[in-house]
Design a protein around this motif. Structure first.
Motif, short mmCIF file in Angstrom:
data_model
loop_
_atom_site.label_atom_id
_atom_site.label_comp_id
_atom_site.label_asym_id
_atom_site.label_seq_id
_atom_site.Cartn_x
_atom_site.Cartn_y
_atom_site.Cartn_z
N TYR A 49 67.37 65.71 -5.37
CA TYR A 49 67.07 65.84 -4.18
C TYR A 49 66.46 66.23 -2.94
O TYR A 49 66.71 67.67 -3.28
N ALA A 55 76.54 69.37 -12.82
CA ALA A 55 74.74 69.48 -14.53
C ALA A 55 73.78 68.42 -13.73
O ALA A 55 73.01 68.89 -14.66
N THR A 106 72.77 61.73 -11.68
CA THR A 106 71.34 61.91 -11.22
C THR A 106 70.19 61.34 -12.26
O THR A 106 69.19 60.65 -11.62
N1 LIG Z 1 72.72 62.70 -2.95
C1 LIG Z 1 73.13 63.99 -3.18
N2 LIG Z 1 71.78 64.36 -2.36
C2 LIG Z 1 71.80 65.79 -2.99
N3 LIG Z 1 72.36 66.41 -3.53
C3 LIG Z 1 73.10 65.95 -4.64
C4 LIG Z 1 73.50 64.49 -4.42
N4 LIG Z 1 73.81 64.60 -5.50
C5 LIG Z 1 73.57 64.77 -6.63
N5 LIG Z 1 73.68 66.50 -5.63
C6 LIG Z 1 73.71 67.69 -6.60
O1 LIG Z 1 72.78 67.40 -7.49
C7 LIG Z 1 73.35 67.88 -8.30
C8 LIG Z 1 73.04 67.03 -9.87
O2 LIG Z 1 74.77 66.35 -9.62
P1 LIG Z 1 75.20 64.72 -10.26
O3 LIG Z 1 73.72 64.58 -10.73
O4 LIG Z 1 75.76 64.40 -9.44
O5 LIG Z 1 75.75 65.50 -11.34
P2 LIG Z 1 76.71 65.55 -12.58
O6 LIG Z 1 77.11 63.38 -12.69
O7 LIG Z 1 76.77 65.69 -13.90
O8 LIG Z 1 78.29 65.51 -11.99
C9 LIG Z 1 74.15 68.90 -8.39
O9 LIG Z 1 74.33 70.12 -7.88
C10 LIG Z 1 74.73 68.19 -7.36
O10 LIG Z 1 75.37 68.60 -6.03
#
Ligand SMILES: Nc1ncnc2c1ncn2[C@@H]1O[C@H](COP(=O)(O)OP(=O)(O)O)[C@@H](O)[C@H]1O
Ligand SMILES: [Mg+2]
Length: 237
Positions: free
Chosen positions: A14, A41, A45
Motif C-alpha cells: 500500500y 501477515a 493482500t
Molecule cells: N488498505 C490498506 N492500506 C494500508 N495498509 C494496509 C491496507 N490493508 C492492509 N494493510 C496492511 O498490510 C499488512 C497486511 O495486511 P493484510 O493483508 O490485511 O493481512 P492479513 O489478511 O494476513 O490479516 C498489514 O500490516 C496491514 O496493516
C-alpha cells in the motif's frame, strides 16, 4: 499436470509500504492449498494481488496462461473467484437474486441448473431463498457468499477466512463444504487463522509472517511440526 495457479515472486503493498514480499505459490488441479498466519501477515493482500485488485509485481500464470497484466474482469472470466473477508453481499436483495448475480455472465439455462445445484449444496439457502441477504445469520451469509462465487463455475475458488466469527458447528460445516468442493474438482486457496482445521482439509500449507512465506510443505507435515503448532495453534494444539 499444469497447475491451476502458479504465482512467482509476488510483491504487493500500500503506497510505498510492502505488505507481501516475494511470495511464490503453486496450486495443482483439484488441490487445496491453505495460507495461514497471524492477523496482518499479508494474506488478504496476497489474495488481492492474485485477483488483480491490487497492483503487484511478479508473475501469475493461470492454467499455464500469463495473466500478470489481466484485469480483474478477465481473471473472473477465466475462472478465478474470490470470496472476500467482508462477504460483499447485496443486503437488500433476496438470497436468490444474490446467487443469480453470481453467474451474470452465463446463460439463463445454466443459471437455473446452477441454482438447483447450490440449493442442493446449501439447503439453508433454499429455505431462505426469498429472504433479504441482510437478514441472514453469519453462517448463512458465508454460505451465500460461497454459493454466489460458485455460481460462476470457477476453476479456482479463493476463500478469505471463511470461518471468521462463526460458531464452531458452522465452522465445521464450512470445512466440510470445502472438502466436498475439492472432491468435485475445484481448486481452492483457503486463507485461514484456524490453522489446524485448515491443514486438515488442505493438501499443502503455507505459513505467512510479515509478508513472507516462512514455511511451506505438505499439510500433514505442517500438522506434525511441533514448533509450528506451538506458535500458530497456541494452547488449542
Ligand atoms: N488498505 C490498506 N492500506 C494500508 N495498509 C494496509 C491496507 N490493508 C492492509 N494493510 C496492511 O498490510 C499488512 C497486511 O495486511 P493484510 O493483508 O490485511 O493481512 P492479513 O489478511 O494476513 O490479516 C498489514 O500490516 C496491514 O496493516
Ligand atoms: Mg485478512
Amino acid at each position: 499436470m499444469t497447475p491451476v495457479l502458479s504465482a512467482t515472486n509476488i510483491c504487493a503493498g500500500y503506497h510505498s509500504r510492502k505488505a507481501v514480499s516475494n511470495v511464490s505459490m503453486v496450486i495443482p488441479p483439484a488441490g487445496v492449498v491453505t495460507l495461514i498466519g497471524a492477523n496482518g501477515a499479508g494474506k488478504t493482500t496476497f489474495l488481492g494481488a492474485l485477483m488483480g485488485l491490487l497492483p503487484s509485481t511478479g508473475t501469475i500464470l493461470f492454467q499455464g496462461e500469463d495473466i500478470t497484466r489481466a484485469s480483474v474482469h478477465e481473471r473472473v472470466g477465466m475462472g478465478m473467484s474470490l470470496v472476500s473477508e467482508k462477504r460483499d453481499l447485496f443486503s437488500s436483495m433476496s438470497v436468490e437474486d444474490n446467487l443469480v448475480l453470481g453467474c451474470y455472465r452465463r446463460n439463463r439455462a445454466s443459471s437455473s441448473s446452477s441454482l438447483d445445484e447450490m440449493y442442493g449444496r446449501f439447503p439453508k439457502l433454499l429455505e431462505r431463498r426469498h429472504q433479504e441477504a441482510g437478514t441472514l445469520s453469519g453462517g448463512e451469509r458465508q454460505m451465500l457468499a460461497m454459493g454466489r462465487a460458485l455460481m460462476a463455475a470457477p476453476k479456482l475458488l479463493m476463500l478469505d477466512e471463511p470461518s471468521l466469527g462463526l460458531a464452531p458447528l458452522i465452522v465445521q460445516d464450512i470445512f466440510r463444504i470445502v472438502s466436498e468442493l475439492k472432491s468435485s474438482g475445484i481448486s481452492i486457496l483457503l486463507v485461514e487463522q484456524n490453522a489446524r482445521a485448515a491443514l486438515h482439509v488442505a493438501d499443502h500449507g503455507c505459513v505467512m509472517e510479515l509478508g513472507d512465506v516462512i514455511l511451506q510443505g505438505p499439510a500433514k507435515e505442517l500438522l506434525d511440526n511441533t514448533r509450528l503448532m506451538e506458535i500458530y495453534l497456541g494452547s488449542a494444539a
